[in-house]
Every structure is written in C-alpha cells, then in structure tokens.
Scaffold this motif. Structure first.
Motif, short mmCIF file in Angstrom:
data_model
loop_
_atom_site.label_atom_id
_atom_site.label_comp_id
_atom_site.label_asym_id
_atom_site.label_seq_id
_atom_site.Cartn_x
_atom_site.Cartn_y
_atom_site.Cartn_z
N SER A 341 -8.09 7.95 4.23
CA SER A 341 -7.06 6.91 4.10
C SER A 341 -5.88 7.18 5.03
CB SER A 341 -6.59 6.82 2.65
OG SER A 341 -6.04 8.06 2.22
N ARG A 342 -5.52 8.45 5.22
CA ARG A 342 -4.42 8.78 6.14
C ARG A 342 -4.81 8.49 7.58
NH1 ARG A 342 -2.62 14.62 3.51
NH2 ARG A 342 -1.79 13.78 1.53
N VAL A 343 -6.05 8.81 7.95
CA VAL A 343 -6.50 8.53 9.31
C VAL A 343 -6.53 7.02 9.55
CG1 VAL A 343 -8.45 8.71 10.89
CG2 VAL A 343 -7.81 10.67 9.50
N LEU A 344 -7.02 6.26 8.58
CA LEU A 344 -7.05 4.80 8.73
C LEU A 344 -5.64 4.22 8.85
CD1 LEU A 344 -9.85 3.55 6.31
CD2 LEU A 344 -9.62 2.98 8.73
N LYS A 345 -4.73 4.70 8.04
CA LYS A 345 -3.36 4.19 8.08
C LYS A 345 -2.72 4.46 9.43
CE LYS A 345 1.12 4.65 5.79
NZ LYS A 345 1.90 5.33 4.72
N SER A 346 -2.99 5.64 10.01
CA SER A 346 -2.40 5.99 11.30
C SER A 346 -3.00 5.18 12.44
CB SER A 346 -2.57 7.48 11.55
OG SER A 346 -2.11 7.83 12.84
N LEU A 347 -4.33 5.01 12.44
CA LEU A 347 -4.99 4.35 13.57
C LEU A 347 -4.85 2.83 13.51
CD1 LEU A 347 -8.28 6.46 13.83
CD2 LEU A 347 -6.17 6.70 15.14
N THR A 348 -4.84 2.25 12.32
CA THR A 348 -4.77 0.79 12.21
C THR A 348 -3.34 0.28 12.09
OG1 THR A 348 -4.99 0.86 9.80
CG2 THR A 348 -7.01 0.74 11.09
N GLY A 349 -2.43 1.14 11.63
CA GLY A 349 -1.07 0.68 11.41
C GLY A 349 -0.92 -0.18 10.16
N LYS A 350 -1.92 -0.19 9.29
CA LYS A 350 -1.88 -1.00 8.07
C LYS A 350 -1.50 -0.13 6.87
CE LYS A 350 -3.39 -4.90 9.88
NZ LYS A 350 -3.58 -4.45 11.26
N LYS A 351 -0.85 -0.74 5.89
CA LYS A 351 -0.44 -0.04 4.69
C LYS A 351 -1.63 0.12 3.75
CE LYS A 351 2.53 -0.56 0.64
NZ LYS A 351 3.49 -1.45 -0.06
N VAL A 352 -1.74 1.29 3.12
CA VAL A 352 -2.78 1.54 2.12
C VAL A 352 -2.22 1.14 0.75
CG1 VAL A 352 -4.27 3.25 1.05
CG2 VAL A 352 -3.75 3.41 3.49
N THR A 353 -2.85 0.15 0.11
CA THR A 353 -2.36 -0.39 -1.16
C THR A 353 -2.96 0.39 -2.32
OG1 THR A 353 -2.21 -2.58 -0.15
CG2 THR A 353 -2.18 -2.47 -2.56
N PRO A 354 -2.13 1.01 -3.17
CA PRO A 354 -2.64 1.72 -4.36
C PRO A 354 -2.77 0.73 -5.52
CG PRO A 354 -0.30 2.08 -4.16
CD PRO A 354 -0.69 1.20 -2.99
N PRO A 355 -3.33 1.16 -6.66
CA PRO A 355 -3.37 0.28 -7.83
C PRO A 355 -1.97 0.00 -8.35
CG PRO A 355 -4.11 2.47 -8.41
CD PRO A 355 -3.99 2.44 -6.90
N GLY A 356 -1.82 -1.12 -9.08
CA GLY A 356 -0.52 -1.50 -9.60
C GLY A 356 -0.12 -0.68 -10.81
N SER A 357 0.96 -1.09 -11.44
CA SER A 357 1.48 -0.39 -12.61
C SER A 357 0.74 -0.74 -13.89
CB SER A 357 2.97 -0.72 -12.79
OG SER A 357 3.16 -2.12 -12.94
N PHE A 358 -0.27 -1.59 -13.81
CA PHE A 358 -1.03 -2.00 -14.99
C PHE A 358 -1.81 -0.82 -15.57
CE2 PHE A 358 -5.18 -3.27 -16.67
CZ PHE A 358 -4.80 -4.09 -17.72
N ARG A 359 -1.83 -0.73 -16.91
CA ARG A 359 -2.64 0.25 -17.62
C ARG A 359 -3.35 -0.48 -18.77
NH1 ARG A 359 -1.38 2.27 -13.71
NH2 ARG A 359 -0.63 4.38 -13.26
N PHE A 380 -5.58 -4.89 -11.39
CA PHE A 380 -4.37 -5.69 -11.32
C PHE A 380 -3.41 -5.00 -10.36
CE2 PHE A 380 -6.46 -6.86 -15.15
CZ PHE A 380 -6.16 -8.20 -15.36
N LEU A 381 -3.21 -5.60 -9.19
CA LEU A 381 -2.31 -5.04 -8.19
C LEU A 381 -0.92 -5.63 -8.38
CD1 LEU A 381 -4.73 -5.42 -5.13
CD2 LEU A 381 -4.52 -3.47 -6.69
N GLU A 382 0.02 -5.14 -7.60
CA GLU A 382 1.38 -5.64 -7.73
C GLU A 382 1.51 -7.08 -7.25
OE1 GLU A 382 3.81 -4.16 -9.26
OE2 GLU A 382 2.56 -2.42 -9.68
N LYS A 383 0.64 -7.50 -6.33
CA LYS A 383 0.74 -8.86 -5.78
C LYS A 383 -0.54 -9.66 -5.95
CE LYS A 383 4.24 -7.69 -2.30
NZ LYS A 383 4.58 -7.75 -0.85
#
Length: 580
Positions: A341-359, A380-383
């Motif tokens: 995920s870190r390599v992808l974020k660096s090479l693509t310049g895109k943000k890695v979206t984690p799961p939302g605050s839902f439990r 359930f993501l934040e958006k």
C-alpha cells in the motif's frame, strides 16, 4: 521562405479540420476553429519515411518519425489530385520519397498478420487491410489453444481545443483476437543443404505453435514486459481474488504488471483512481482494492476493481529500487499489505482509503450481506459504501437519494434479518443488500445519521404495532389453545361413553351426569381434573405456562360474559310473568 499549404486536413484522429503547411525547416498544422492557438509543428529532419494510403477520410499522409515517443504522424483528408504536389514538396524540402501503398478492399477477415517495424500489419493477398501501431498494444495473452488476444491502451488523442481537455473519445478499440493455427515454421539453415521450412523448437526441444510465436513476437516488440524498463520491486505469489488467481506484482515507474501462469495484465497508474485497504471480517486477512478506469478485461469480462488479499501477520522484505523515491524507505521489514500500500501510494500519488468509523455489533468494520445470490462483505466508509465480492460495488453518499430498511417475506428467517435498499440519484436501478443480521440496525442507523443520509425504517410499522390486531405469535398461541380445548372435549366424550357402558347404574343417574356436564357452560369437575392434569405434565415448560395463563384468562372472560347474560335474562322472565 516559400511555403506549400494544403486545406481541409485532419490531424491524427481529431475531428477538427485545419490547414497543413510545409517549408524547408519543417511543417505544422493548425485547426480553423482555434486560430488564436499556436500550430502543432514538427522538424523536417525527424521524418524518416512517408507513405500515401487510402483511408476512410479520402487519402492519408503517414509519416514515420525518428522519435520513439512519436513514431508515427498521420494527416487525413487529401484529395487524389494532391499526390503529385505532395511528392514534389517532400522531395524538395526533406529529400523524402513518397511511397504509395495499395489497400485491400475485399473485406476478408483471413489473411497474414506480421510485425513490420513499429506496426502490426494484416495483409490480404499481399495488400494491407489494416495496421495497428505497437505503441497502442497494452497486453497480449494466449486465449485458447490457437488464439492471441491483444488489449489496447486507452487512446490519448491530440487535444487542440482547451475545451476538449480531459475528454475521452466516444468509441475505443479495446481488444482484438487473432486465430493463428498450425505450428511455427522457420527457414532451414544453409547447412541443411536444401531449401524450405522446418518446425521451430523451443529450448526444451518442444514444438512451438504459431500462436505462441506470434504472441512472443508482439510482447518483444510492443511496450510490454521488459521493454518498459526494469521493475522497481516485485512481490511474488500474491493471491488475487478479482480476477481470481495467483500473480506476481511487478511495479514499474508508470505501471503495475500482474504476471500469472496464463494471463498477463498491465495496469497503468493513470487508470488507478481509488485505493482501499480493508480488513476482512474473519480478522485474519487484509484486502487491497484498486478501482480501475478503464477496467482490465479478460475476454468479454470487465474488471473495474482489482482485489488482492494477504494474511495480517505475513511479512515481506523489500530492498530493491524503491529508495529512488523520497517518501519510501530503502528497506522494509513489515507486513506485506503495509509495504504494497505504501509503494502504491508513492507511485500513483493516490490516497489509500481505510475503513470508516463504523463498528458492527461485534466491533468489526463491516457486516455480512448478500446481493441477490452472491454473498460478500459490506463496508461503511466515511464517504460511501463498498461491497466486496466477485464483482465489487462502490456507492458514494453524495450520489445516494435515500437508504431504507425493510423485512421481505415471512417466517423466522425474515424476523432475524432485514434488507437494506440504496436508492441512487443517478442510476436507474437500486442496490439491495439482503440477509443482514437484525442486530445491525442500530449501528447502521447511527452511522448513516451521522453522515446526513436520509433513512427510512419500514420495519417499525410491522414490529411496533402492538395496539392493532393480534401478532403472529398471539394468533399461534390462540390457535394452540383452541386445539387443546377441542382435544380435551373429545377425550372427555370418550370417557363419558366408556363410563355409560361399564357402569350398571340407572338412567336417571346418567341424565344427572350429562346435565351437570353441560349446565350453564361451566366446566365440570372432570373437566377441571383433566385440564389440570394435562397442564401439570408441562408445568416446567415456560411456553405451556404462558398458554395456560392465556387459556384461563379467556375462560374467565367467557364465564363472566355467560354469568352477566343469565342475570339479564332472569329479570326479563319475572317481568313477563307479572304482566300476565
């Protein structure tokens, strides 16, 4: 400096018409509709070869250039009478001979495919039917025993109008298949002593099919594999759920390559628009989801999402060329999903979206749900929402009209689960997620309300309607009570008949027994004994205790009603006697 101008000329695949002008230094093209913009110019020294070709838009001038980034430039719209004028211009200014090539107009779909220079040329009876630049080929796969499937990169047309910036053409060629039968043949060497051809063999001495030879030649000549440069880092034996299989992930400066046993996908970083890192509900694995536009293809199947999976505790060591990038370390000793995920974020310049605050009710990030007959995991993501299955579904809250909860059908299964319907503002069809556990209603409602999503709970009308008619449980209890009462009456009748046969008492005693059993509708002593003995056997059962309580309450109500009726009848009889 003298110039030569040609009017009503198209540049490449552009739909705009312009003028093409030549002089001794070079040539340039400018669209009529954008006179304020600078023309597109080229140097005459970069032209290597020129061809005159018949195309759909009259005749085409095809110029082969020396630059690798622009191997070919085309101009359409020439008239037949422009051939002599164009020949003289190219010969005088650039010392280039214009070659005329005949096109095949037979319309056959069988012929000979070969790689000529930087193009794949398909010829019918020695004449060119069509050709494809190798720079457009994004991937080549063996589809079947004798088929070669070519996948093409999304086109990047020349934009001459700023209004058209970012727009994609309405029609794209995305895939083409060639059926190449037979074995691969090569010319015999001079040491064989005779002319002719022989079957080509690989390093192990096995015969090579013509389809494999054509596939290998395209991979060698096109922008695939090792030709794109050395890989930055490679992750071996990665489990990919969509499309399913085990692949090696090879990262290049501008693309990601998935190399499997029989398939090979190349994903440009420009086509990756969303990255999600989500833990699975088993609390053992982690999933990496890539949203692709345009999607990768395998035959007629499109894959707009790529889903990979790793165990949480699986670690990897990465210490290759990633140190070239400022936000990456030289060496990693961390879980695999974190490194990738870190390599992808660096090479693509895109943000890695984690799961939302839902439990959910168990404290996890998602819930289990079904879409039709497909079971998956809903997060359930934040958006928005994302449903992970064979074909993932992504829903943005900004494009959602409302979300409603409902129970469909009847029975015990519907009482334990509910359906969630997502009504979209843009899509005609709604998304329905079914078989969701009923205990998730409160966590989902709380989370969606915090995101200002319109909610409608259609289950409350059916579940909370206590003042209305009897519920299913009450009706079932009442029917069981009536059945028990009928069964008691039948047993009592059998006992009475048996007593009448066995006893030797007189008829008056029998009449007294019968009368006492039906007097005023009140239960007799034998009824009470039978009922009490029947209830006593199930006294330890809570269900039967509830049934006994309700049955006793009903009988008391009936007794009270019958008693009040008899009291009303007695005064009426006395009054009638007095009047007489």
């Amino acid at each position: 400096m003298s110039t030569v101008t040609f009017e009503n000329i198209f540049h490449g695949d552009s739909a705009q018409v312009g003028k093409l002008r030549f002089n001794a230094a070079g040539f340039g093209w400018k669209a009529y509709e954008s006179e304020e913009n600078n023309p597109t110019t080229y140097s005459g020294h970069d032209v290597r070869h020129a061809t005159w070709f018949r195309v759909a838009r009259n005749f085409q001038l095809r110029l082969t250039m020396r630059q690798a980034e622009k191997p070919r430039i085309t101009f359409d719209g020439f008239k037949r009478d422009d051939l002599d004028k164009l020949k003289r211009t190219l010969d005088e200014y650039f010392n280039i001979k214009l070659e005329t090539r005949d096109a095949s107009l037979k319309g056959w779909n069988w012929g000979k495919a070969q790689v000529s220079g930087n193009d794949i040329v398909f010829q019918v009876q020695g004449k060119t039917s069509f050709d494809i630049p190798l720079s457009l080929v994004g991937n080549s796969n063996i589809a079947g025993k004798n088929e070669v499937a070519l996948e093409f990169n999304p086109p990047t047309p020349t934009v001459h109008d700023p209004k058209d910036l970012g727009k994609r053409p309405p029609d794209e060629l995305v895939e083409m298949r060639f059926y190449v039968p037979g074995k691969s043949m090569k010319s015999k060497g001079s040491d064989a002593g005779s002319d002719g051809e022989e079957t080509e063999l690989d390093e192990d001495g096995n015969e090579i099919s013509a389809a494999d030879a054509f596939h290998n030649l395209i991979k060698e000549k096109a922008d695939i594999g090792a030709v794109v440069g050395d890989s930055i880092v490679v992750f071996e034996d990665i489990l990919v759920l969509t499309p399913r299989g085990r692949f090696s992930l090879e990262f290049y400066p501008d693309s990601l390559r998935l190399l499997g046993k029989s398939t090979d996908y190349r994903v440009p970083f420009t086509s990756i628009h969303r990255i999600f890192l989500l833990p699975k509900l088993d609390d053992i694995h982690v999933q990496l989801v890539l949203g692709l536009d345009p999607p990768i293809r395998q035959g007629a199947t499109r894959y707009p999402f790529l889903v990979a999976q790793w165990p949480k505790d699986e670690e990897v060591d990465a210490d290759e060329e990633i140190a070239k990038y400022p936000d990456l370390q030289r060496k990693y000793e961390a879980p695999t999903f974190q490194v990738i995920s870190r390599v992808l974020k660096s090479l693509t310049g895109k943000k890695v979206t984690p799961p939302g605050s839902f439990r959910n009710a168990q404290g996890l990030n998602g819930i289990k749900a079904n879409v039709k007959a497909v079971q998956g995991e809903l997060y359930f993501l934040e958006k928005g929402l994302i449903f992970i299955a064979k074909q993932p579904i992504l829903i943005d809250f900004s494009k959602t009209e409302s979300i409603s909860f409902s129970r469909v059908g009847g029975g015990i299964a519907s009482a334990r689960t509910f359906d969630m319907r997502v009504v979209s503002k843009t899509d005609a069809a709604d998304h329905v997620f079914s078989a969701i556990s009923k205990e998730e209603v409160t966590p989902i409602s709380t989370f969606l309300q915090s995101k200002n999503v319109r909610l409608k709970n259609e289950m409350e009308e059916a579940v909370m309607d206590i003042d209305g008619p009897l519920s299913d449980d009450d009706e079932e209890m009442e029917s069981i009570a009536s059945e028990d009462e009928e069964r008691g009456k039948k047993d009592k009748g059998k006992k009475v008949a048996k007593k009448a046969v066995d006893d030797d008492e007189d008829e008056s005693e029998d009449e007294d027994f019968q009368g006492s059993s039906s007097d005023g509708g009140s239960p007799s002593e034998s009824d009470s004994d039978d009922d009490d003995s029947g209830m006593a056997s199930d006294a330890s059962d809570p269900y039967m205790e509830e049934l006994k309580r309700k049955t006793a309450a009903k009988r008391a109500k009936n007794k009270e009603a019958s008693g009040s009726g008899s009291e009303e009848e007695k005064p009426k009889k006395k009054k009638a006697k007095k009047e007489e």
